[in-house]
Scaffold this motif. Structure first.
Motif, PDB file in Angstrom:
ATOM      1  N   GLY A   6      -1.852   2.450  -8.212  1.00  0.00           N
ATOM      2  CA  GLY A   6      -2.699   3.032  -7.182  1.00  0.00           C
ATOM      3  C   GLY A   6      -2.077   3.014  -5.806  1.00  0.00           C
ATOM      4  O   GLY A   6      -2.774   3.064  -4.789  1.00  0.00           O
ATOM      5  N   ARG A   7      -0.749   2.925  -5.752  1.00  0.00           N
ATOM      6  CA  ARG A   7      -0.048   2.877  -4.463  1.00  0.00           C
ATOM      7  C   ARG A   7       0.360   4.286  -4.025  1.00  0.00           C
ATOM      8  O   ARG A   7       0.273   5.244  -4.793  1.00  0.00           O
ATOM      9  CB  ARG A   7       1.210   2.017  -4.545  1.00  0.00           C
ATOM     10  CG  ARG A   7       1.030   0.629  -5.170  1.00  0.00           C
ATOM     11  CD  ARG A   7       0.185  -0.290  -4.314  1.00  0.00           C
ATOM     12  NE  ARG A   7      -1.228  -0.251  -4.709  1.00  0.00           N
ATOM     13  CZ  ARG A   7      -2.174  -0.949  -4.104  1.00  0.00           C
ATOM     14  NH1 ARG A   7      -1.874  -1.711  -3.074  1.00  0.00           N
ATOM     15  NH2 ARG A   7      -3.417  -0.869  -4.521  1.00  0.00           N
ATOM     16  N   ILE A   8       0.849   4.380  -2.826  1.00  0.00           N
ATOM     17  CA  ILE A   8       1.337   5.641  -2.284  1.00  0.00           C
ATOM     18  C   ILE A   8       2.866   5.569  -2.188  1.00  0.00           C
ATOM     19  O   ILE A   8       3.412   4.645  -1.574  1.00  0.00           O
ATOM     20  CB  ILE A   8       0.764   5.909  -0.885  1.00  0.00           C
ATOM     21  CG1 ILE A   8      -0.758   5.934  -0.934  1.00  0.00           C
ATOM     22  CG2 ILE A   8       1.308   7.231  -0.331  1.00  0.00           C
ATOM     23  CD1 ILE A   8      -1.349   7.000  -1.828  1.00  0.00           C
TER      24      ILE A   8
ATOM     25  N   ASP B 158       0.379  -3.055 -16.604  1.00  0.00           N
ATOM     26  CA  ASP B 158      -1.062  -2.857 -16.449  1.00  0.00           C
ATOM     27  C   ASP B 158      -1.795  -4.196 -16.330  1.00  0.00           C
ATOM     28  O   ASP B 158      -2.796  -4.304 -15.604  1.00  0.00           O
ATOM     29  CB  ASP B 158      -1.619  -2.061 -17.629  1.00  0.00           C
ATOM     30  CG  ASP B 158      -1.199  -0.594 -17.602  1.00  0.00           C
ATOM     31  OD1 ASP B 158      -0.708  -0.139 -16.549  1.00  0.00           O
ATOM     32  OD2 ASP B 158      -1.339   0.087 -18.642  1.00  0.00           O
TER      33      ASP B 158
ATOM     34  N   ARG C 174      -6.289  -2.062  -6.207  1.00  0.00           N
ATOM     35  CA  ARG C 174      -7.151  -0.883  -6.190  1.00  0.00           C
ATOM     36  C   ARG C 174      -6.418   0.269  -5.514  1.00  0.00           C
ATOM     37  O   ARG C 174      -5.564   0.045  -4.658  1.00  0.00           O
ATOM     38  CB  ARG C 174      -8.443  -1.181  -5.415  1.00  0.00           C
ATOM     39  CG  ARG C 174      -9.301  -2.270  -6.055  1.00  0.00           C
ATOM     40  CD  ARG C 174      -9.909  -1.781  -7.364  1.00  0.00           C
ATOM     41  NE  ARG C 174     -10.770  -2.788  -7.968  1.00  0.00           N
ATOM     42  CZ  ARG C 174     -10.377  -3.679  -8.846  1.00  0.00           C
ATOM     43  NH1 ARG C 174      -9.097  -3.702  -9.217  1.00  0.00           N
ATOM     44  NH2 ARG C 174     -11.208  -4.551  -9.358  1.00  0.00           N
ATOM     45  N   PRO C 175      -6.734   1.495  -5.890  1.00  0.00           N
ATOM     46  CA  PRO C 175      -6.059   2.642  -5.268  1.00  0.00           C
ATOM     47  C   PRO C 175      -6.207   2.630  -3.747  1.00  0.00           C
ATOM     48  O   PRO C 175      -7.249   2.230  -3.215  1.00  0.00           O
ATOM     49  CB  PRO C 175      -6.779   3.845  -5.882  1.00  0.00           C
ATOM     50  CG  PRO C 175      -7.302   3.338  -7.183  1.00  0.00           C
ATOM     51  CD  PRO C 175      -7.675   1.912  -6.945  1.00  0.00           C
ATOM     52  N   VAL C 176      -5.154   3.030  -3.076  1.00  0.00           N
ATOM     53  CA  VAL C 176      -5.168   3.094  -1.621  1.00  0.00           C
ATOM     54  C   VAL C 176      -5.913   4.367  -1.214  1.00  0.00           C
ATOM     55  O   VAL C 176      -5.436   5.470  -1.442  1.00  0.00           O
ATOM     56  CB  VAL C 176      -3.732   3.111  -1.052  1.00  0.00           C
ATOM     57  CG1 VAL C 176      -3.759   3.234   0.469  1.00  0.00           C
ATOM     58  CG2 VAL C 176      -2.993   1.853  -1.474  1.00  0.00           C
ATOM     59  N   LEU C 177      -7.073   4.184  -0.577  1.00  0.00           N
ATOM     60  CA  LEU C 177      -7.899   5.341  -0.244  1.00  0.00           C
ATOM     61  C   LEU C 177      -8.139   5.494   1.255  1.00  0.00           C
ATOM     62  O   LEU C 177      -8.573   6.538   1.717  1.00  0.00           O
ATOM     63  CB  LEU C 177      -9.269   5.225  -0.942  1.00  0.00           C
ATOM     64  CG  LEU C 177      -9.236   5.203  -2.478  1.00  0.00           C
ATOM     65  CD1 LEU C 177     -10.641   4.974  -3.013  1.00  0.00           C
ATOM     66  CD2 LEU C 177      -8.686   6.519  -3.012  1.00  0.00           C
TER      67      LEU C 177
ATOM     68  N   PRO D 102       0.824  -1.220   0.000  1.00  0.00           N
ATOM     69  CA  PRO D 102       0.000   0.000   0.000  1.00  0.00           C
ATOM     70  C   PRO D 102       0.853   1.264   0.000  1.00  0.00           C
ATOM     71  O   PRO D 102       0.543   2.227  -0.701  1.00  0.00           O
ATOM     72  CB  PRO D 102      -0.809  -0.129   1.297  1.00  0.00           C
ATOM     73  CG  PRO D 102      -0.841  -1.592   1.586  1.00  0.00           C
ATOM     74  CD  PRO D 102       0.483  -2.116   1.110  1.00  0.00           C
TER      75      PRO D 102
ATOM     76  N   ARG E  75       2.111   5.006  -9.345  1.00  0.00           N
ATOM     77  CA  ARG E  75       0.828   5.674  -9.562  1.00  0.00           C
ATOM     78  C   ARG E  75      -0.138   4.777 -10.330  1.00  0.00           C
ATOM     79  O   ARG E  75      -1.335   4.730 -10.025  1.00  0.00           O
ATOM     80  CB  ARG E  75       1.042   6.984 -10.318  1.00  0.00           C
ATOM     81  CG  ARG E  75       1.685   8.079  -9.476  1.00  0.00           C
ATOM     82  CD  ARG E  75       1.534   9.440 -10.136  1.00  0.00           C
ATOM     83  NE  ARG E  75       2.207   9.505 -11.437  1.00  0.00           N
ATOM     84  CZ  ARG E  75       3.477   9.868 -11.586  1.00  0.00           C
ATOM     85  NH1 ARG E  75       4.221  10.167 -10.529  1.00  0.00           N
ATOM     86  NH2 ARG E  75       4.011   9.922 -12.796  1.00  0.00           N
ATOM     87  N   ARG E  76       0.357   4.055 -11.345  1.00  0.00           N
ATOM     88  CA  ARG E  76      -0.511   3.186 -12.140  1.00  0.00           C
ATOM     89  C   ARG E  76      -1.065   2.047 -11.289  1.00  0.00           C
ATOM     90  O   ARG E  76      -2.151   1.517 -11.571  1.00  0.00           O
ATOM     91  CB  ARG E  76       0.249   2.619 -13.350  1.00  0.00           C
ATOM     92  CG  ARG E  76       0.613   3.681 -14.376  1.00  0.00           C
ATOM     93  CD  ARG E  76       1.485   3.093 -15.472  1.00  0.00           C
ATOM     94  NE  ARG E  76       0.707   2.539 -16.559  1.00  0.00           N
ATOM     95  CZ  ARG E  76       0.320   3.198 -17.633  1.00  0.00           C
ATOM     96  NH1 ARG E  76       0.607   4.482 -17.757  1.00  0.00           N
ATOM     97  NH2 ARG E  76      -0.371   2.606 -18.587  1.00  0.00           N
TER      98      ARG E  76
ATOM     99  N   VAL F 286      -1.388  -5.283 -12.773  1.00  0.00           N
ATOM    100  CA  VAL F 286      -2.268  -4.520 -11.882  1.00  0.00           C
ATOM    101  C   VAL F 286      -3.701  -5.038 -11.979  1.00  0.00           C
ATOM    102  O   VAL F 286      -4.376  -5.278 -10.964  1.00  0.00           O
ATOM    103  CB  VAL F 286      -2.222  -3.015 -12.221  1.00  0.00           C
ATOM    104  CG1 VAL F 286      -3.284  -2.246 -11.430  1.00  0.00           C
ATOM    105  CG2 VAL F 286      -0.841  -2.447 -11.917  1.00  0.00           C
TER     106      VAL F 286
END
Length: 349
Positions: free
Chosen positions: A251-253, A313, A322-325, A197, A248-249, A316
């Motif tokens: 969805g990590r930080i 891709d 999924r993006p870390v939100l 993450p 970024r692709r 992924v």
């Protein structure tokens, strides 16, 4: 003359196992034998056709009996490990890489029926550093980033292969130097790294990454097995992606940190059995590595289907990343990594 009796090493691993299944469903091959100390995955066993599995250790001289008694004419050495995804026993891996290769090549040399050898190697033999060329060719100097790492094993292994070629000039030898593999079902250091993450990076560096989809690696090995394509070949997807773009692709930080803190974080991740960061991998994330694939396309006759970005891709999408939100979870993870890095630096003072 087409291959008739093929032996594949390392079939307990993903790439070797999938190659065994492919070859086992080829009606033009008389016999296909897979060897390893662990059996192939169940998914491979269910679809391996007429291929056979023999539990054998290539570090044992008895591998010569397997090759001679089965009248093997083609050997595919796919058991080498350069970047284990998770923490593993360095001694055991080195023995397979170096001692196992020596035993296997000695068996090939003694068997007059063996006429072809296909070797899975790695572009890590070129190393990675501030003075590295922007693009490595097959004629670039082999300079592994450490004197005792897994990439050093690959350099030694290739040296043994060249020695065999001198002693048996009648052999057709193909050496594939794979760039880092990626794919939806591939468990590698990078696959685990980009799934974190919060992804630690080195402050001030944004390495250029070149990747190879596992299906392209498989296709290249299969073609080398079925047809004579002698030589050393860099194998990688077209194009590059920077480390920050990949993060970024996925969805990590990204968490940039001082270079001195990276070894501490690497030890934390290794100790938690999350991902095994060797010195070779850390330098790759600092400086990147890109190879020229002209010889692969023009001499070998294969163009990878997946570009670097497409391969990433697909990884992924296949992993369902999924993006870390979740802000709370993110804060906790950042705090843990930062504390680990600070503790590691304090411990060295």
């Amino acid at each position: 003359m087409p291959s008739n009796i093929v032996l594949v090493t390392g079939v307990g691993g993903e790439l070797g196992g999938r190659l065994l299944a492919r070859l086992g469903n080829n009606p033009d091959l008389e016999r296909v034998i897979g060897v390893d100390i662990t059996p192939p995955r169940r998914s491979v066993l269910r679809r391996m056709g007429h291929a056979e599995f023999v539990r054998a250790d290539i570090r044992n001289p008895l591998i010569a009996k397997v090759i001679s008694s089965a009248k093997v004419d083609t050997v595919v050495h796919a058991s080498t490990t350069v970047h284990p995804a998770g923490p593993g026993r360095r001694t055991a891996i080195k023995e397979v890489n170096v001692i196992g290769t020596m035993r296997l090549l000695a068996a090939c040399q003694r068997s007059p029926r063996v006429r072809k050898l296909v070797v899975k190697s790695t572009a890590a033999v070129y190393g990675a550093g501030p003075r590295s060329p922007a693009v490595f060719t097959e004629d670039s100097e082999l300079i592994p980033t450490s004197t005792s790492g897994y990439a050093k094993d690959a350099v030694e292994m290739e040296g043994y292969v060249r020695g065999l070629e001198r002693r048996r000039p009648d052999l057709t030898v193909t050496t594939a130097r794979f760039i880092n593999l990626i794919g939806p079902d591939t468990d590698t250091v990078l696959a685990r790294y980009f799934a974190l993450p919060v992804v630690p990076t080195v402050l001030g560096y944004d390495a250029r990454m070149q990747l190879l989809h596992t299906s392209d690696a498989l296709a290249m090995l299969e073609l080398a097995t079925l047809q004579d394509r002698p030589g050393v070949f860099n194998v990688g997807g077209d194009g590059v992606i920077t480390l920050s773009q990949a993060i970024r692709r996925a969805g990590r930080i990204e968490l940039p940190m001082p270079r001195t803190a990276v070894p501490s974080v690497s030890r934390v991740l290794r100790g938690a059995r999350v991902v095994d960061f060797s010195a070779d991998q850390v330098r790759l994330l600092n400086f990147g590595r890109v190879v020229d694939t002209t010889r692969l396309k023009e001499n070998f006759g294969y163009t990878p289907r997946w570009t670097t970005r497409e391969a990433f891709d697909d990884y992924v999408a296949g992993r369902g990343l999924r993006p870390v939100l979740d802000g709370n979870r993110l804060s906790n993870l950042v705090g843990k990594v930062t504390v680990a890095a600070a503790t590691g630096q304090a411990g060295r003072r």
